[in-house]
Design a protein around this motif. Structure first.
Motif, PDB file in Angstrom:
ATOM      1  N   ASP A 231      51.337  48.932  67.885  1.00 55.48           N
ATOM      2  CA  ASP A 231      50.484  49.330  69.148  1.00 55.48           C
ATOM      3  C   ASP A 231      49.452  48.224  69.170  1.00 55.48           C
ATOM      4  O   ASP A 231      48.830  48.342  70.443  1.00 55.48           O
ATOM      5  N   MET A 232      48.765  47.632  68.084  1.00 54.39           N
ATOM      6  CA  MET A 232      47.870  46.599  68.379  1.00 54.39           C
ATOM      7  C   MET A 232      48.474  45.212  67.818  1.00 54.39           C
ATOM      8  O   MET A 232      48.668  45.243  66.717  1.00 54.39           O
ATOM      9  N   LEU A 233      47.847  44.058  67.937  1.00 60.83           N
ATOM     10  CA  LEU A 233      48.228  43.009  67.489  1.00 60.83           C
ATOM     11  C   LEU A 233      47.298  41.978  67.527  1.00 60.83           C
ATOM     12  O   LEU A 233      46.485  41.560  68.431  1.00 60.83           O
ATOM     13  N   GLY A 234      46.739  41.527  66.188  1.00 56.78           N
ATOM     14  CA  GLY A 234      45.521  40.776  65.833  1.00 56.78           C
ATOM     15  C   GLY A 234      46.231  39.205  65.804  1.00 56.78           C
ATOM     16  O   GLY A 234      46.896  39.336  64.742  1.00 56.78           O
ATOM     17  N   ALA A 262      49.890  34.883  74.171  1.00 59.72           N
ATOM     18  CA  ALA A 262      50.390  35.024  75.618  1.00 59.72           C
ATOM     19  C   ALA A 262      52.009  35.527  75.421  1.00 59.72           C
ATOM     20  O   ALA A 262      52.267  36.345  76.169  1.00 59.72           O
ATOM     21  N   VAL A 263      52.660  35.061  74.225  1.00 60.59           N
ATOM     22  CA  VAL A 263      53.937  35.352  74.135  1.00 60.59           C
ATOM     23  C   VAL A 263      54.102  37.010  73.653  1.00 60.59           C
ATOM     24  O   VAL A 263      54.825  37.734  73.789  1.00 60.59           O
ATOM     25  N   ALA A 264      53.163  37.285  72.684  1.00 65.37           N
ATOM     26  CA  ALA A 264      52.991  38.473  72.549  1.00 65.37           C
ATOM     27  C   ALA A 264      52.868  39.465  73.569  1.00 65.37           C
ATOM     28  O   ALA A 264      53.680  40.640  73.478  1.00 65.37           O
ATOM     29  N   ARG A 265      52.073  38.945  74.215  1.00 67.62           N
ATOM     30  CA  ARG A 265      52.035  39.925  75.649  1.00 67.62           C
ATOM     31  C   ARG A 265      53.172  40.248  76.439  1.00 67.62           C
ATOM     32  O   ARG A 265      53.741  41.256  76.996  1.00 67.62           O
ATOM     33  N   THR A 271      50.997  46.657  74.637  1.00 67.69           N
ATOM     34  CA  THR A 271      50.189  46.732  73.203  1.00 67.69           C
ATOM     35  C   THR A 271      48.508  46.462  73.353  1.00 67.69           C
ATOM     36  O   THR A 271      48.367  45.622  74.793  1.00 67.69           O
ATOM     37  N   ASN A 272      47.785  46.659  72.753  1.00 71.63           N
ATOM     38  CA  ASN A 272      46.555  46.477  72.792  1.00 71.63           C
ATOM     39  C   ASN A 272      46.328  45.191  71.953  1.00 71.63           C
ATOM     40  O   ASN A 272      46.836  45.039  70.899  1.00 71.63           O
ATOM     41  N   ILE A 273      45.714  44.072  72.649  1.00 73.55           N
ATOM     42  CA  ILE A 273      45.508  42.761  71.817  1.00 73.55           C
ATOM     43  C   ILE A 273      44.234  42.149  72.154  1.00 73.55           C
ATOM     44  O   ILE A 273      43.770  42.022  73.348  1.00 73.55           O
ATOM     45  N   PRO A 274      43.540  42.176  70.972  1.00 76.82           N
ATOM     46  CA  PRO A 274      42.177  41.585  71.040  1.00 76.82           C
ATOM     47  C   PRO A 274      42.048  40.092  71.372  1.00 76.82           C
ATOM     48  O   PRO A 274      42.821  39.491  70.772  1.00 76.82           O
ATOM     49  N   GLY A 286      36.599  30.718  73.609  1.00 75.10           N
ATOM     50  CA  GLY A 286      37.719  31.208  73.025  1.00 75.10           C
ATOM     51  C   GLY A 286      38.078  32.738  73.556  1.00 75.10           C
ATOM     52  O   GLY A 286      39.307  32.763  73.781  1.00 75.10           O
ATOM     53  N   ARG A 287      36.995  33.384  73.639  1.00 74.60           N
ATOM     54  CA  ARG A 287      37.353  34.558  73.684  1.00 74.60           C
ATOM     55  C   ARG A 287      37.783  35.092  75.305  1.00 74.60           C
ATOM     56  O   ARG A 287      38.652  35.613  75.524  1.00 74.60           O
ATOM     57  N   LEU A 288      36.907  34.389  76.116  1.00 74.19           N
ATOM     58  CA  LEU A 288      37.340  34.512  77.705  1.00 74.19           C
ATOM     59  C   LEU A 288      38.681  33.971  77.874  1.00 74.19           C
ATOM     60  O   LEU A 288      39.293  34.551  78.747  1.00 74.19           O
ATOM     61  N   LEU A 289      39.171  32.883  77.461  1.00 75.93           N
ATOM     62  CA  LEU A 289      40.487  32.214  77.558  1.00 75.93           C
ATOM     63  C   LEU A 289      41.392  33.361  77.073  1.00 75.93           C
ATOM     64  O   LEU A 289      42.496  33.239  77.632  1.00 75.93           O
ATOM     65  N   ALA A 290      41.275  33.605  76.009  1.00 78.37           N
ATOM     66  CA  ALA A 290      42.393  34.676  75.459  1.00 78.37           C
ATOM     67  C   ALA A 290      42.394  35.990  76.355  1.00 78.37           C
ATOM     68  O   ALA A 290      43.584  36.331  76.605  1.00 78.37           O
ATOM     69  N   LEU A 291      41.299  36.442  77.087  1.00 73.62           N
ATOM     70  CA  LEU A 291      41.405  37.466  77.708  1.00 73.62           C
ATOM     71  C   LEU A 291      41.959  37.225  79.118  1.00 73.62           C
ATOM     72  O   LEU A 291      42.383  37.860  79.856  1.00 73.62           O
ATOM     73  N   GLN A 292      42.185  35.853  79.544  1.00 72.82           N
ATOM     74  CA  GLN A 292      42.924  35.576  80.664  1.00 72.82           C
ATOM     75  C   GLN A 292      44.383  34.825  80.224  1.00 72.82           C
ATOM     76  O   GLN A 292      45.142  34.172  80.966  1.00 72.82           O
ATOM     77  N   ALA A 293      44.797  35.278  78.951  1.00 74.04           N
ATOM     78  CA  ALA A 293      46.063  34.571  78.653  1.00 74.04           C
ATOM     79  C   ALA A 293      46.827  35.882  78.030  1.00 74.04           C
ATOM     80  O   ALA A 293      47.837  35.742  76.980  1.00 74.04           O
ATOM     81  N   GLY A 294      46.271  37.198  78.371  1.00 71.36           N
ATOM     82  CA  GLY A 294      47.179  38.314  77.708  1.00 71.36           C
ATOM     83  C   GLY A 294      46.294  39.533  76.919  1.00 71.36           C
ATOM     84  O   GLY A 294      46.770  40.354  76.782  1.00 71.36           O
ATOM     85  N   ALA A 295      45.221  38.817  76.347  1.00 69.48           N
ATOM     86  CA  ALA A 295      44.190  39.854  75.473  1.00 69.48           C
ATOM     87  C   ALA A 295      43.638  40.753  76.612  1.00 69.48           C
ATOM     88  O   ALA A 295      43.426  40.729  77.729  1.00 69.48           O
ATOM     89  N   ASN A 296      43.444  42.163  75.887  1.00 67.99           N
ATOM     90  CA  ASN A 296      42.713  43.097  76.835  1.00 67.99           C
ATOM     91  C   ASN A 296      41.654  43.798  76.090  1.00 67.99           C
ATOM     92  O   ASN A 296      41.168  44.943  76.261  1.00 67.99           O
TER      93      ASN A 296
END
Ligand code: SAM
Ligand code: SF4
Length: 352
Positions: A231-234, A262-265, A271-274, A286-296
């Motif tokens: 359900d969650m992917l770190g 991105a592929v995980a999304r 899923t919930n992806i931090p 890093g954080r903002l880039l990840a939030l624009q590549a699939g993280a939520n």
């Protein structure tokens, strides 16, 4: 699909991933090895799937790192038992509850209790802690305390824990055995299956940039995440710690970590992806880039200042300030990419 150098084939592969069709191992390897020019397309596709499946709002989980004692000797981790340079601590039960209350005050609805593998925390102690947090704060509780016995998982759930994070770390049995002396990959996977079967919202994940890791192994990591129906992917970069056997390994892993994320999304959809702290540590954006590549999801660290720097998994972690300051900084950061915080519990969402 075999990956040719042709742009059309690559675009087809990204389209196939975005449409939700099952990807074969070779397809995933192809996405991880894309020519650099295509990274923005991959990230944009993952961002669209994130928008469609889990919406634009960012969910927060507040972390309390309550003990840095660990009985394991993972080669990558600064908390490993043999690191005698580390000053060890255990937060008292009252300190943990007081920190949980601060998290509750900020409006963040869930807490992640994290520690080394520390058998000081018996089943009874952990259960009492869970019961007190539930009773005194009503926060949703995630445990991230390593591998335990089946009886423990059952007791923790009965006491009121809802979620469990246990990263599989790497899909390579050999690498796992080397990096986690005395640990067994199959046991880790069995724990994850048990947790899932018991009804925990279960998180797994990996580190990217481990010595000896290949795109093939990373593709297997992604297949493990999918197969477990986690359900969650770190997903975070490996960062070398100077007081470990892996000291000195370079960690320029932003791009490949974002590709894995991105592929995980794309393959796990809802899923919930931090956007992990480790990504924020290796790159200021890093954080903002990840939030624009699939993280939520973002997991701010609310461990009291006196302990925070001693939870020294890897160097360079930066979440400083009071709980309110941390949240207000995040709110401002998220605004810069047009996103806001959702103060809901953020259970894995079903497609609307
Ligand atoms: N002891 C528990 C466990 O290992 O599952 C939970 C705490 S452990 C510190 C949490 C996570 O830290 C691990 O799952 C691992 O992926 C990550 N970690 C440890 N050392 C790291 C490093 N050097 N770089 C990046 N992540 C690291
Ligand atoms: Fe201990 Fe977890 Fe660090 Fe391994 S990764 S040494 S189990 S805290």
């Amino acid at each position: 699909m075999s990956i040719s150098k042709s742009g059309a084939n690559i675009e087809n592969l990204i389209d196939k991933a975005e449409s939700g069709k099952d990807l074969r191992r070779e397809d995933i390897i192809g996405l991880l090895k894309l020519p650099a020019d295509f990274s923005p397309d991959l990230f944009a596709a993952a961002d669209r799937v994130r928008h469609e499946q889990v919406g634009d709002e960012i969910y927060l989980r507040g972390i309390i790192e309550f003990s840095n004692y660990c009985e394991r000797n993972c080669l990558y981790c600064g908390l490993r038992k043999s690191n005698s340079n580390l000053s060890r601590y255990r937060m008292t039960e009252d300190e943990i509850i007081a920190t949980a209350q601060q998290i509750k005050k900020t409006g963040v609805p869930t807490v992640v209790l994290q520690s080394g593998e520390d058998s000081f925390y018996s089943q009874d102690i952990v259960c009492r802690l869970i019961e007190r947090i539930r009773k005194e704060t009503d926060l949703i509780i995630t445990l991230s305390i390593g591998e335990r016995a089946l009886n423990d998982y059952k007791a923790f759930q009965q006491a009121g824990a809802n979620r469990y994070l246990l990263k599989h770390e790497t899909a390579s049995r050999e690498l796992y055995k080397y990096l986690r002396p005395g640990c067994d990959w199959e046991n880790r996977l069995q724990s994850l299956r048990l947790l899932k079967a018991l009804g925990f919202e279960t998180g797994t994940g990996n580190m990217v940039g481990l010595p000896g890791q290949t795109p093939e192994i990373l593709a297997d990591d992604l297949l493990v995440m999918k197969l477990l129906d986690a359900d969650m992917l770190g997903i975070g970069p490996f960062i070398a710690h100077p007081d470990t056997p892996l000291a000195g390994i370079e960690n320029d892993e932003l791009e490949i970590t974002m590709r894995v994320l991105a592929v995980a999304r794309l393959i796990t959809r809802n899923t919930n992806i931090p956007a992990t702290t480790a990504l924020a540590t290796i790159h200021p954006q890093g954080r903002l880039l990840a939030l624009q590549a699939g993280a939520n999801v973002v997991m701010p660290d609310f461990t009291p200042e006196i302990y925070k720097s001693r939870y020294d998994i890897y160097p360079g972690r930066k979440d400083v300030g009071s709980a309110e300051e941390i949240i207000s900084r995040l709110e401002k950061d998220f605004q810069t990419i047009g996103r806001t915080i959702n103060y809901g519990t953020g259970h894995r969402q079903i497609k609307k």
